[in-house]
Design a protein around this motif. Structure first.
Motif, PDB file in Angstrom:
ATOM      1  N   MET A   1      46.511 -27.166  72.370  1.00 53.19           N
ATOM      2  CA  MET A   1      47.282 -28.261  72.953  1.00 53.19           C
ATOM      3  C   MET A   1      46.920 -28.506  74.410  1.00 53.19           C
ATOM      4  O   MET A   1      47.140 -29.574  74.947  1.00 53.19           O
TER       5      MET A   1
ATOM      6  N   GLY B   1      43.938 -28.421  75.440  1.00 48.65           N
ATOM      7  CA  GLY B   1      42.548 -28.877  75.459  1.00 48.65           C
ATOM      8  C   GLY B   1      41.578 -27.737  75.699  1.00 48.65           C
ATOM      9  O   GLY B   1      40.483 -27.943  76.214  1.00 48.65           O
TER      10      GLY B   1
ATOM     11  N   ARG C   1      52.960 -31.981  65.504  1.00 52.18           N
ATOM     12  CA  ARG C   1      51.616 -31.442  65.246  1.00 52.18           C
ATOM     13  C   ARG C   1      50.678 -32.531  64.718  1.00 52.18           C
ATOM     14  O   ARG C   1      49.477 -32.495  64.963  1.00 52.18           O
TER      15      ARG C   1
ATOM     16  N   ALA D   1      49.670 -34.565  67.745  1.00 49.68           N
ATOM     17  CA  ALA D   1      48.676 -33.841  68.550  1.00 49.68           C
ATOM     18  C   ALA D   1      47.385 -33.582  67.777  1.00 49.68           C
ATOM     19  O   ALA D   1      46.477 -32.933  68.298  1.00 49.68           O
TER      20      ALA D   1
ATOM     21  N   GLN E   1      46.888 -31.580  65.401  1.00 48.50           N
ATOM     22  CA  GLN E   1      46.697 -30.198  64.935  1.00 48.50           C
ATOM     23  C   GLN E   1      46.784 -30.160  63.421  1.00 48.50           C
ATOM     24  O   GLN E   1      46.346 -29.202  62.797  1.00 48.50           O
TER      25      GLN E   1
ATOM     26  N   ARG F   1      35.870 -33.970  68.387  1.00 47.54           N
ATOM     27  CA  ARG F   1      36.541 -32.794  68.946  1.00 47.54           C
ATOM     28  C   ARG F   1      36.633 -32.897  70.472  1.00 47.54           C
ATOM     29  O   ARG F   1      37.673 -32.627  71.064  1.00 47.54           O
TER      30      ARG F   1
ATOM     31  N   TYR G   1      40.101 -33.186  72.641  1.00 42.17           N
ATOM     32  CA  TYR G   1      40.489 -32.225  73.670  1.00 42.17           C
ATOM     33  C   TYR G   1      40.718 -32.930  75.007  1.00 42.17           C
ATOM     34  O   TYR G   1      41.574 -32.526  75.796  1.00 42.17           O
TER      35      TYR G   1
ATOM     36  N   ARG H   1      44.103 -34.408  74.783  1.00 41.20           N
ATOM     37  CA  ARG H   1      45.162 -33.392  74.860  1.00 41.20           C
ATOM     38  C   ARG H   1      45.439 -32.944  76.296  1.00 41.20           C
ATOM     39  O   ARG H   1      46.488 -32.393  76.572  1.00 41.20           O
TER      40      ARG H   1
ATOM     41  N   MET I   1      48.402 -34.463  77.408  1.00 44.31           N
ATOM     42  CA  MET I   1      49.619 -34.130  76.654  1.00 44.31           C
ATOM     43  C   MET I   1      50.138 -32.766  77.102  1.00 44.31           C
ATOM     44  O   MET I   1      49.359 -31.867  77.387  1.00 44.31           O
ATOM     45  N   GLY I   2      51.433 -32.630  77.128  1.00 47.82           N
ATOM     46  CA  GLY I   2      52.026 -31.318  77.360  1.00 47.82           C
ATOM     47  C   GLY I   2      52.936 -31.037  76.187  1.00 47.82           C
ATOM     48  O   GLY I   2      53.568 -31.958  75.675  1.00 47.82           O
ATOM     49  N   MET I   3      52.966 -29.780  75.748  1.00 47.51           N
ATOM     50  CA  MET I   3      53.850 -29.497  74.626  1.00 47.51           C
ATOM     51  C   MET I   3      54.660 -28.233  74.906  1.00 47.51           C
ATOM     52  O   MET I   3      54.107 -27.200  75.283  1.00 47.51           O
TER      53      MET I   3
ATOM     54  N   PHE J   1      56.499 -25.540  73.160  1.00 44.43           N
ATOM     55  CA  PHE J   1      56.664 -24.971  71.816  1.00 44.43           C
ATOM     56  C   PHE J   1      58.042 -24.341  71.672  1.00 44.43           C
ATOM     57  O   PHE J   1      58.634 -23.888  72.651  1.00 44.43           O
TER      58      PHE J   1
ATOM     59  N   MET K   1      55.801 -33.346  74.800  1.00 45.22           N
ATOM     60  CA  MET K   1      56.506 -33.200  73.527  1.00 45.22           C
ATOM     61  C   MET K   1      57.321 -31.907  73.575  1.00 45.22           C
ATOM     62  O   MET K   1      56.797 -30.846  73.905  1.00 45.22           O
TER      63      MET K   1
END
Lengths: 260, 267
Positions: free
Chosen positions: A133, A135, B48, B51, B53, B73, B77, B80, B83-85, B87, B163
């Motif tokens: 996530m 990267g 997911r 993102a 995944q 790929r 990346y 991403r 993006m911040g996730m 979890f 997210m």
């Protein structure tokens, strides 16, 4: 008919798994962290964890195996009056066969299982997803340093195992059983060749290292991310790793020393 | 609506179980969107999928105009990095300290000097109230603290999209309040699009600008919190009021008698 279909399906599944594992390791090896200082740091950390921490078990096992080999060899050679050849027996056995094989088996049990459990736990706690996530490719950050460290450490550990084994054997045969130390070393020197014995032993160790570390990191990365899944993956690493070592040993020994 | 994320005709299943059956929704740019629904409806799966995944069986997901599942790929990346996730478990790197965890994305993706990284990391930790915990290891943190460190790490690169996966689950009332306030502040300070996946009704509705309720593999309601509260859909009302009886089943579908026998459950 169903059995034939089942057999075919199993063979295809096996081939698919091997192909997947091949792509996995290919992608990992060519994806070391981009920044050199970071790559070196990660590699050193893994060399310590995989190699240095395996030293104790390798040294202790090497010493005992060398001592046992000397005792066994002496008791047989003495019947023919050739007890001086115990050094020769010891060096050839350890360098050609026992050093690489036993070190690889120990390595699979200690470092291989640890690698699988560590990577599996990283997967279960979403750390691998976290890298993705951000990267950051987990193959280059997590898998590549561990795989390369394993491939570097194992052959060195194998040489250390053989050296300690010879010292252990020397202690038993020379200091305890009374074999002449000059004869012990000179016969060893006469019979051991760098290219056929030491280099071939090292080639074996490199092949075993690739197989064991590959199995360990792949099982960790692909495990079911539960406690049971990690346990099963760790067991698979040790079982598959050990079988791969023994099967590879036969093939390599036949290729290197077989007279046909 | 200026959508930052567009989900169109999404279909996704795990083994034989259909998780999403033709789901379409939009997540507005610069707003907080709460995706809610009963447990097991696939809320985390949606994050997911956004993102990339996970890959959908059908349909497409666009993030900032880019169809994420067709990206290479490298480009994925790159995306991403914006993006911040957060979890559900925090997912902190167990071999790094709190400081190193937050510094990690900055070291990986920026050319900031060591001093600049230190300033930025301490600033982010200060914003989640954990500047004093910089030297601690993840194992020394409580669950709530770990979640806040993970939030600091998720926003370290000042992402365009954050997210949050169940940010309030297992939190005490104080931590919950702090997290609600933090999410609100983050959105107000920067032009961030936030997707909040949760089943905590009160907290989610208090900060969300847009709400989307999922049930049975479909979107059952979408709109502002006021519109959701006024919805006359019995599934929405059952979820909001937490009623055990209603169109959303509480019990997992039972297996047939034959299947039960094969499990050894019936003699």
């Amino acid at each position: 008919m169903n059995k034939v279909i089942g057999l075919g399906a199993s063979a295809l599944n096996w081939l698919e798994a091997v192909g997947k594992a091949g792509i996995f390791i290919f992608q990992s090896v060519f994806r070391l962290p981009v920044r050199l200082p970071e790559a070196i740091n990660l590699l050193i950390k893994q060399l310590y964890s995989v190699g240095v921490l395996s030293l104790v078990i390798v040294v202790v096992s090497g010493a005992f195996i060398g001592m046992v080999l000397s005792l066994q060899g002496y008791s047989i050679l003495a019947k023919f009056g050739s007890e001086d050849a115990v050094g020769q027996l010891l060096a050839l056995s350890l360098l050609r066969e026992l050093g690489p094989v036993v070190t690889a088996l120990l390595f699979a049990g200690r470092a291989g299982s640890s690698l699988t459990a560590e990577i599996g736990l990283m997967k279960a706690t979403e750390q691998l997803s976290s890298y993705e996530m951000m990267g950051v490719d987990p193959l280059r950050r997590v898998i590549a340093p561990r795989f390369i460290a394993g491939v570097i450490c194992m052959p060195i550990l194998s040489l250390i195992f053989s050296a300690v084994g010879i010292i252990g054997g020397l202690m038993v045969s020379v200091a305890w059983l009374g074999v002449h130390d000059g004869a012990f070393w000179s016969l060893m020197q006469q019979s051991v060749y760098f290219d056929t014995d030491i280099v071939n032993g090292l080639i074996k160790a490199v092949c075993f290292a690739i197989a064991v570390t590959w199995i360990a990191v792949y099982q960790g990365y692909e495990c079911v991310p539960t406690s049971e899944g990690i346990g099963k993956a760790t067991t698979r690493t040790v079982v598959l790793g050990s079988l791969a070592i023994l099967a590879l040993d036969f093939v390599l020994t036949a290729a290197m020393f077989g007279d046909f | 609506m200026d959508a930052y994320i567009e989900v169109q005709g999404l279909q996704f299943s795990r083994a034989d179980r259909i998780i999403y059956d033709d789901v379409s929704l939009q997540i507005p740019r610069g707003k907080i969107t709460a995706v809610m629904g009963p447990s097991g409806t696939g809320k985390t799966t949606l994050l997911r999928l956004i993102a990339a995944q996970l890959a959908p069986d059908k349909g497409c997901i666009r993030v900032d105009g880019k169809e994420v599942h067709t990206l290479s790929r490298f480009n994925l990346y790159e995306l991403r990095k914006k993006m911040g996730m957060l979890f559900q478990s925090g997912a902190l790197f167990s071999d790094m300290s709190v400081f190193e965890n937050v510094a990690f994305p900055l070291e990986e993706h920026t050319k900031l000097s060591v001093d600049e990284i230190q300033v930025r990391v301490l600033e982010k930790l200060h914003s989640v109230g954990l500047k004093g915990a910089a030297a601690l290891m993840p194992a020394e943190l409580s669950g709530g603290m770990a979640r806040r460190v993970a939030l600091a790490r998720a926003i370290a690169l000042d992402p365009a999209l954050v997210m949050y996966d169940e940010p309030f689950t297992g939190q005490d009332p104080i931590s919950k309040g702090v997290l609600v306030e933090l999410i609100r502040q983050l959105n107000e300070q920067g032009d961030i699009t936030s997707v909040l996946v949760s089943h905590d009704v009160a907290e989610s509705l208090s900060i969300a600008d847009h709400v989307c309720i999922l049930a049975g593999g479909r979107v059952v309601a979408e709109g502002s919190p006021a519109q959701i509260l006024d919805s006359d859909d019995p599934r929405v009302q059952q979820f909001l009021k937490g009623e055990p009886d209603g169109p959303v089943p509480f019990h997992y579908p039972e297996v047939s008698a034959d299947d039960t026998k094969s499990l050894g459950g019936a003699q």
